[in-house]
Enzyme design. Structure first.
Site, PDB file in Angstrom:
ATOM      1  N   ARG A  82    -105.168 -13.146  -7.855  1.00  0.00           N
ATOM      2  CA  ARG A  82    -105.373 -11.724  -8.143  1.00  0.00           C
ATOM      3  C   ARG A  82    -105.513 -11.618  -9.659  1.00  0.00           C
ATOM      4  O   ARG A  82    -104.946 -12.429 -10.388  1.00  0.00           O
ATOM      5  CB  ARG A  82    -104.202 -10.909  -7.616  1.00  0.00           C
ATOM      6  CG  ARG A  82    -104.008 -11.202  -6.113  1.00  0.00           C
ATOM      7  CD  ARG A  82    -103.110 -10.238  -5.416  1.00  0.00           C
ATOM      8  NE  ARG A  82    -102.657 -10.794  -4.140  1.00  0.00           N
ATOM      9  CZ  ARG A  82    -103.208 -10.543  -2.951  1.00  0.00           C
ATOM     10  NH1 ARG A  82    -104.237  -9.731  -2.845  1.00  0.00           N
ATOM     11  NH2 ARG A  82    -102.725 -11.092  -1.867  1.00  0.00           N
ATOM     12  N   GLY A  94    -105.800 -12.602  -0.933  1.00  0.00           N
ATOM     13  CA  GLY A  94    -105.009 -13.542  -0.120  1.00  0.00           C
ATOM     14  C   GLY A  94    -105.898 -14.582   0.541  1.00  0.00           C
ATOM     15  O   GLY A  94    -107.034 -14.279   0.890  1.00  0.00           O
ATOM     16  N   ASP A 117    -105.649 -10.355   8.534  1.00  0.00           N
ATOM     17  CA  ASP A 117    -105.123  -9.112   9.119  1.00  0.00           C
ATOM     18  C   ASP A 117    -106.124  -8.358   9.997  1.00  0.00           C
ATOM     19  O   ASP A 117    -105.730  -7.467  10.738  1.00  0.00           O
ATOM     20  CB  ASP A 117    -104.652  -8.161   8.000  1.00  0.00           C
ATOM     21  CG  ASP A 117    -103.626  -8.814   7.096  1.00  0.00           C
ATOM     22  OD1 ASP A 117    -102.896  -9.686   7.577  1.00  0.00           O
ATOM     23  OD2 ASP A 117    -103.562  -8.457   5.903  1.00  0.00           O
ATOM     24  N   THR A 136    -109.757 -12.299   5.669  1.00  0.00           N
ATOM     25  CA  THR A 136    -108.359 -11.844   5.772  1.00  0.00           C
ATOM     26  C   THR A 136    -107.827 -12.098   7.177  1.00  0.00           C
ATOM     27  O   THR A 136    -108.546 -11.881   8.152  1.00  0.00           O
ATOM     28  CB  THR A 136    -108.198 -10.343   5.415  1.00  0.00           C
ATOM     29  OG1 THR A 136    -106.910  -9.905   5.887  1.00  0.00           O
ATOM     30  CG2 THR A 136    -109.244  -9.459   6.038  1.00  0.00           C
TER      31      THR A 136
HETATM   32  P1  ATP Z   1    -106.030  -9.146   0.551  1.00  0.00           P
HETATM   33  O1  ATP Z   1    -106.552  -8.357   1.725  1.00  0.00           O
HETATM   34  O2  ATP Z   1    -105.657 -10.507   0.887  1.00  0.00           O
HETATM   35  O3  ATP Z   1    -104.968  -8.408  -0.228  1.00  0.00           O
HETATM   36  P2  ATP Z   1    -107.821  -8.200  -1.404  1.00  0.00           P
HETATM   37  O4  ATP Z   1    -109.171  -8.631  -1.811  1.00  0.00           O
HETATM   38  O5  ATP Z   1    -107.693  -6.810  -0.824  1.00  0.00           O
HETATM   39  O6  ATP Z   1    -107.270  -9.297  -0.426  1.00  0.00           O
HETATM   40  P3  ATP Z   1    -106.506  -7.410  -3.865  1.00  0.00           P
HETATM   41  O7  ATP Z   1    -105.338  -8.000  -4.572  1.00  0.00           O
HETATM   42  O8  ATP Z   1    -106.442  -5.979  -3.478  1.00  0.00           O
HETATM   43  O9  ATP Z   1    -106.787  -8.361  -2.608  1.00  0.00           O
HETATM   44  O10 ATP Z   1    -107.811  -7.600  -4.782  1.00  0.00           O
HETATM   45  C1  ATP Z   1    -108.154  -8.876  -5.306  1.00  0.00           C
HETATM   46  C2  ATP Z   1    -108.641  -8.700  -6.711  1.00  0.00           C
HETATM   47  O11 ATP Z   1    -109.810  -7.862  -6.708  1.00  0.00           O
HETATM   48  C3  ATP Z   1    -107.663  -7.989  -7.650  1.00  0.00           C
HETATM   49  O12 ATP Z   1    -106.702  -8.867  -8.168  1.00  0.00           O
HETATM   50  C4  ATP Z   1    -108.611  -7.496  -8.718  1.00  0.00           C
HETATM   51  O13 ATP Z   1    -108.960  -8.522  -9.598  1.00  0.00           O
HETATM   52  C5  ATP Z   1    -109.845  -7.087  -7.902  1.00  0.00           C
HETATM   53  N1  ATP Z   1    -109.778  -5.646  -7.562  1.00  0.00           N
HETATM   54  C6  ATP Z   1    -109.111  -5.070  -6.559  1.00  0.00           C
HETATM   55  N2  ATP Z   1    -109.250  -3.732  -6.561  1.00  0.00           N
HETATM   56  C7  ATP Z   1    -110.023  -3.453  -7.638  1.00  0.00           C
HETATM   57  C8  ATP Z   1    -110.516  -2.237  -8.217  1.00  0.00           C
HETATM   58  N3  ATP Z   1    -110.244  -1.057  -7.693  1.00  0.00           N
HETATM   59  N4  ATP Z   1    -111.280  -2.353  -9.323  1.00  0.00           N
HETATM   60  C9  ATP Z   1    -111.564  -3.553  -9.870  1.00  0.00           C
HETATM   61  N5  ATP Z   1    -111.119  -4.710  -9.370  1.00  0.00           N
HETATM   62  C10 ATP Z   1    -110.371  -4.678  -8.279  1.00  0.00           C
END
Ligand code: ATP
Length: 326
Positions: free
Chosen positions: A75, A14, A131, A129
């Site tokens: 994502r 995000g 949050d 983030t």
């Molecule tokens: P936000 O807090 O805004 O959701 P985030 O980084 O946690 O941000 P995610 O959608 O969970 O958002 O992860 C972003 C991207 O990171 C995913 O679309 C994927 O490409 C990669 N990713 C997340 N988790 C994994 C995992 N366990 N293994 C490999 N790649 C991952």
């Protein structure tokens, strides 16, 4: 220690205001240290599709004050799979990239952790983030801006609540963390703040509203975190309307305005400091960590420990809310 020469930066997950300030800090610090710096568009998706381009100092001119992210974010399903990460690695290798800065949330850090273990590319994470739900840092890039946006909006709602003697139930973002609700609720003088970290007895809320009604206090604001136990502002309003149909009760869901806008001074400072520290870390051979700020010091947390975490909310805060709203 392997010398790093060519680094890349991306934003993932995000978006959050201040990501641009972080990109700028990474690019300019890298160039200062005579590194070649590359930008990757659309997070891990751009690593897979090869949307990678060299960045210069002027590539990041005039962005420190802008919300969103000039590198865009996305994502990427394929990055969860080893084949996807292999493809991403092959694309980085075409540019000789030997260090990566990932600005995102805990999911992005999990991806970075796997990637760096599989392909020996040092990765540094920066917590981006709104949050503020990541372990290992007192600040996340974007939180302060989101809170200030919520405060500005709630102040405006208070004016109209006052004009009409209304109860407003306002939902703010934060997913399953209550920080935006807590901070914005205290700063706007809300009567009640409903957060996932704390169980709310709806009877207490009703009793308090009833007491306010008796003493002709007609302006009431309740700030609800989107992840609260009732399931958001509409559900809270349903409970209140059932028990107090005589109140003029309105719901406002602030929504995505909390993600946008020019980052606050604090978010720009946090992003600049973290971006600078990320490049420093790569040059010093520190790898697979997230850069955090704890007690005003830069602190590194291994990427696998920089997980989604509910930071403790001091119960004293909720006592303060109660006393100040009485
Ligand atoms: P936000 O807090 O805004 O959701 P985030 O980084 O946690 O941000 P995610 O959608 O969970 O958002 O992860 C972003 C991207 O990171 C995913 O679309 C994927 O490409 C990669 N990713 C997340 N988790 C994994 C995992 N366990 N293994 C490999 N790649 C991952």
């Amino acid at each position: 220690m392997k010398k790093v020469n060519n680094i890349a930066v991306l934003t993932s997950g995000g978006d959050a205001p201040g990501m641009n300030a972080a990109i700028r800090a990474v690019v300019r610090t890298g160039i200062y240290h005579q590194l070649n710096v590359f930008g990757v568009m659309y997070g891990y998706k751009g690593m897979l599709t090869g949307e990678i381009f060299p960045m210069e100092s002027k590539s990041v001119a005039n962005i420190i004050q802008r919300g969103g992210t000039v590198l865009k974010t996305a994502r990427c399903k394929e990055f969860y799979e080893p084949e996807g990460r292999k493809k991403a690695y092959e694309n980085l290798k075409k540019f000789g990239i030997d260090g990566l800065v990932v600005i995102g949330g805990d999911g992005s850090f999990k991806g970075a952790q796997k990637f760096s273990q599989e392909f020996d590319i040092p990765c540094i994470g920066l917590p981006g983030t709104i949050d503020k739900d990541i372990a290992g840092t007192d600040f996340t890039i974007g939180f302060d801006t989101a809170v200030n946006t919520a405060v500005e909006a709630i102040d405006k709602i208070r004016d109209t609540a006052d004009a009409h003697d209304r109860l407003f139930i306002i939902e703010v973002m934060g997913r399953d963390a209550g920080y935006i609700a807590l901070h914005s609720g205290i700063a706007t003088g809300a009567e009640h703040i409903l957060i996932p970290e704390h169980k709310t007895n709806i009877d207490d809320v009703i009793d308090h509203l009833t007491a306010n009604e008796r003493r002709s206090k007609m302006v009431n604001l309740i700030v609800v975190a989107e992840g609260d136990e009732f399931g958001g502002a509409d559900e809270v309003a349903r409970h209140v309307k059932e028990r107090m149909p005589q109140l003029d009760t309105r719901v406002t869901v602030l929504g995505h305005i909390q993600r946008g806008g020019s980052p606050t001074c604090l978010d720009r400072l946090v992003a600049s400091r973290m971006g600078y520290a990320a490049v420093d870390a790569l040059l010093n051979g520190t790898t697979n960590v997230m850069v955090g700020i704890v007690n005003n010091e830069i602190q590194f947390t291994p990427l696998d420990k920089a997980v989604k975490a509910k930071q403790q909310i001091d119960p004293e805060w909720l006592k303060i809310v109660k006393i100040l709203a009485s």
